[in-house]
Design an enzyme around this catalytic site. Sequence first.
Site, mmCIF file in Angstrom:
data_model
loop_
_atom_site.group_PDB
_atom_site.id
_atom_site.type_symbol
_atom_site.label_atom_id
_atom_site.label_comp_id
_atom_site.label_asym_id
_atom_site.label_seq_id
_atom_site.Cartn_x
_atom_site.Cartn_y
_atom_site.Cartn_z
ATOM 1 C CB SER A 1 42.348 35.485 35.052
ATOM 2 O OG SER A 1 41.418 36.061 35.922
HETATM 3 N N1 SAH Z 1 41.937 35.435 40.848
HETATM 4 C C1 SAH Z 1 40.985 34.390 40.692
HETATM 5 C C2 SAH Z 1 39.881 34.821 39.777
HETATM 6 C C3 SAH Z 1 38.584 34.330 40.243
HETATM 7 S S1 SAH Z 1 37.164 34.961 39.422
HETATM 8 C C4 SAH Z 1 41.661 33.122 40.223
HETATM 9 O O1 SAH Z 1 42.786 33.186 39.757
HETATM 10 O O2 SAH Z 1 41.075 32.055 40.338
HETATM 11 C C5 SAH Z 1 36.643 36.245 40.527
HETATM 12 C C6 SAH Z 1 36.388 35.850 41.935
HETATM 13 O O3 SAH Z 1 35.884 36.995 42.625
HETATM 14 C C7 SAH Z 1 35.342 34.763 42.121
HETATM 15 O O4 SAH Z 1 35.889 33.729 42.891
HETATM 16 C C8 SAH Z 1 34.200 35.477 42.850
HETATM 17 O O5 SAH Z 1 33.492 34.637 43.726
HETATM 18 C C9 SAH Z 1 34.945 36.562 43.585
HETATM 19 N N2 SAH Z 1 34.129 37.715 43.998
HETATM 20 C C10 SAH Z 1 33.143 38.347 43.327
HETATM 21 N N3 SAH Z 1 32.665 39.387 44.049
HETATM 22 C C11 SAH Z 1 33.376 39.414 45.202
HETATM 23 C C12 SAH Z 1 33.371 40.251 46.354
HETATM 24 N N4 SAH Z 1 32.546 41.305 46.486
HETATM 25 N N5 SAH Z 1 34.243 39.973 47.346
HETATM 26 C C13 SAH Z 1 35.109 38.929 47.250
HETATM 27 N N6 SAH Z 1 35.164 38.104 46.193
HETATM 28 C C14 SAH Z 1 34.313 38.343 45.170
#
Ligand code: SAH
Length: 224
Positions: A62
Amino acid sequence: MVDFAALRQKMVDEQLKARDIRDMRVLQAMNHVPRHEFVPPELQHLAYQDKPLPIGENQTISQPYIVALMTQMLQLEGHERVLEIGTGCGYQTAVLCELAAYVYSLERFALLADRASTTLARLGYDNLDIHVGDGSQGLPDMEPFDAIIVTAAAPSIPGPLVSQLSPNQGRLVVPVGDSKGQHIYIVQRIGDKNKVKRTIPVRFVPLIGRFGFRDDGNPPPATV
Ligand code: SAH
């Protein structure tokens, strides 16, 4: 050589302080965590810009401001047990590790979870536990949590996450909406009552899971 510390200070001053990030501990944490260590090597020079970046598996880290804002909404003081859904590259996890006592983080892609674990260990963070699984169901074995943050977009506020909040002012921060856009919601649990507040518009990748979107990006069929 790129002066990452100078770029990081500039990010804090121009993207966070100049907007509405006022929590000193959040500003300090964001000035401390080396964001460039969490992005792919070829994108390191962009790590402190005001935008999200790709991190593999079609996912993104993000924008710094959104990380700061959602973290500020959690109102962490240092003693909390926090649950994070969506570890991704682990950057938000590191910020939480700086600000809370212990962080549980859930990621659905094992590859991202492994990579984030490696980066966080290399940087010396040891107050966290990363799990691979469907975070839309929370982590019932470890409840209750003082704070829960979801960094992927949900079609509605996931019920299991609310029920895993501490009844003593536990708070949940989660983007809720459809694939076109969402708003960040803050849910605060006081006893058996929940206070829900809708805040700013955002755009996140989808939360895929039982209480999220289906694998094809659609919300689950309505249950009667
Ligand atoms: N906080 C992260 C943002 C990653 S984007 C950062 O700073 O890099 C969102 C993330 O949520 C992705 O890695 C995706 O794979 C994960 N995600 C999506 N659905 C999910 C679920 N049901 N359980 C766990 N992770 C999930």
